[in-house]
Motif scaffolding. Structure first.
Motif, PDB file in Angstrom:
ATOM      1  N   GLU A  92       0.828  -1.207   0.000  1.00  0.00           N
ATOM      2  CA  GLU A  92       0.000   0.000   0.000  1.00  0.00           C
ATOM      3  C   GLU A  92       0.859   1.253   0.000  1.00  0.00           C
ATOM      4  OE1 GLU A  92      -2.808  -0.104   3.202  1.00  0.00           O
ATOM      5  OE2 GLU A  92      -3.605  -2.040   2.595  1.00  0.00           O
ATOM      6  N   SER A  93       2.105   1.131   0.411  1.00  0.00           N
ATOM      7  CA  SER A  93       2.986   2.286   0.492  1.00  0.00           C
ATOM      8  C   SER A  93       4.354   1.929  -0.082  1.00  0.00           C
ATOM      9  CB  SER A  93       3.133   2.756   1.943  1.00  0.00           C
ATOM     10  OG  SER A  93       4.092   3.780   2.021  1.00  0.00           O
ATOM     11  N   TYR A  94       4.613   2.390  -1.291  1.00  0.00           N
ATOM     12  CA  TYR A  94       5.915   2.154  -1.890  1.00  0.00           C
ATOM     13  C   TYR A  94       7.013   2.888  -1.126  1.00  0.00           C
ATOM     14  CZ  TYR A  94       3.655  -0.166  -5.767  1.00  0.00           C
ATOM     15  OH  TYR A  94       2.938  -1.051  -6.529  1.00  0.00           O
ATOM     16  N   LEU A  95       6.665   3.988  -0.468  1.00  0.00           N
ATOM     17  CA  LEU A  95       7.641   4.736   0.327  1.00  0.00           C
ATOM     18  C   LEU A  95       8.169   3.873   1.468  1.00  0.00           C
ATOM     19  CD1 LEU A  95       9.089   7.381   1.110  1.00  0.00           C
ATOM     20  CD2 LEU A  95       7.069   7.965   2.449  1.00  0.00           C
ATOM     21  N   VAL A  96       7.270   3.249   2.221  1.00  0.00           N
ATOM     22  CA  VAL A  96       7.681   2.403   3.347  1.00  0.00           C
ATOM     23  C   VAL A  96       8.454   1.192   2.842  1.00  0.00           C
ATOM     24  CG1 VAL A  96       6.878   0.980   5.259  1.00  0.00           C
ATOM     25  CG2 VAL A  96       5.776   3.161   4.802  1.00  0.00           C
ATOM     26  N   THR A  97       7.961   0.526   1.808  1.00  0.00           N
ATOM     27  CA  THR A  97       8.624  -0.659   1.274  1.00  0.00           C
ATOM     28  C   THR A  97      10.017  -0.320   0.750  1.00  0.00           C
ATOM     29  OG1 THR A  97       6.484  -1.590   0.677  1.00  0.00           O
ATOM     30  CG2 THR A  97       8.408  -2.548  -0.380  1.00  0.00           C
ATOM     31  N   GLY A  98      10.122   0.765   0.009  1.00  0.00           N
ATOM     32  CA  GLY A  98      11.428   1.181  -0.511  1.00  0.00           C
ATOM     33  C   GLY A  98      12.394   1.580   0.592  1.00  0.00           C
ATOM     34  N   LEU A 119       7.577   4.579  10.351  1.00  0.00           N
ATOM     35  CA  LEU A 119       7.164   5.304   9.148  1.00  0.00           C
ATOM     36  C   LEU A 119       5.758   4.901   8.717  1.00  0.00           C
ATOM     37  CD1 LEU A 119       7.975   7.288   6.921  1.00  0.00           C
ATOM     38  CD2 LEU A 119       9.072   5.395   5.731  1.00  0.00           C
ATOM     39  N   ALA A 120       5.444   3.617   8.757  1.00  0.00           N
ATOM     40  CA  ALA A 120       4.107   3.152   8.366  1.00  0.00           C
ATOM     41  C   ALA A 120       3.038   3.730   9.286  1.00  0.00           C
ATOM     42  CB  ALA A 120       4.057   1.632   8.386  1.00  0.00           C
ATOM     43  N   TYR A 121       3.294   3.702  10.597  1.00  0.00           N
ATOM     44  CA  TYR A 121       2.316   4.259  11.537  1.00  0.00           C
ATOM     45  C   TYR A 121       2.188   5.768  11.381  1.00  0.00           C
ATOM     46  CZ  TYR A 121       1.657  -0.173  13.917  1.00  0.00           C
ATOM     47  OH  TYR A 121       1.335  -1.468  14.211  1.00  0.00           O
TER      48      TYR A 121
END
Length: 139
Positions: A92-98, A119-121
């Motif tokens: 759902e979040s490429y920012l968090v995964t990256g 970061l996800a929270y």
């Protein structure tokens, strides 16, 4: 000591998995490989686990691994990487995964995991505030 590390990882997998944890080290790649090659039920994992356990007991010396060419291990790793990569793209979040991917390479898994969770929270909290302020202005 490799033997102590193996026992520690094995004990952690046996304890955490029944509590909902995901197997680490060979466990995650093993599950991805089994899924990639068609295993879709828990029964497949049990059968494979019993087979591996019997194989380990019957052929305990590490020299048994030399019967399998390194190319086979390499091919399996490619398929596991493809399978894990496909599932990581469903985020759902490429920012968090990256961020987790880069930090894992640079710093290490533990710190990357903690930063990724924070970061996800934070992103979830910000999204909740944004949606909350949007509904207030419509009332």
């Amino acid at each position: 000591d490799p033997d102590r590390l193996s026992r520690t990882i094995g004990a952690m997998n046996l304890i955490s998995t029944p509590l909902g944890g995901f197997p680490m080290c060979h466990g995650a790649g093993g599950l991805a490989a089994m899924y990639r090659f068609g295993a879709r039920t828990g029964g497949a994992n049990i059968i494979a686990g019993l087979f591996i356990l019997i194989f380990a007991i019957a052929f305990a010396p590490p020299e048994v691994l030399t019967l399998i060419p390194f190319g086979v291990f390499g091919a399996l790793l490619v398929f596991v990487a493809i399978e894990l990569g496909k599932h990581s793209a469903k985020t759902e979040s490429y920012l968090v995964t990256g961020a987790i991917a880069v930090l894992t390479l640079v710093i290490g898994l533990t710190i990357a995991f903690i930063i990724g969770m924070v970061l996800a929270y934070a992103l979830q909290w910000r999204e909740g505030r944004r949606q909350g302020s949007g509904t207030d202005s419509q009332s």
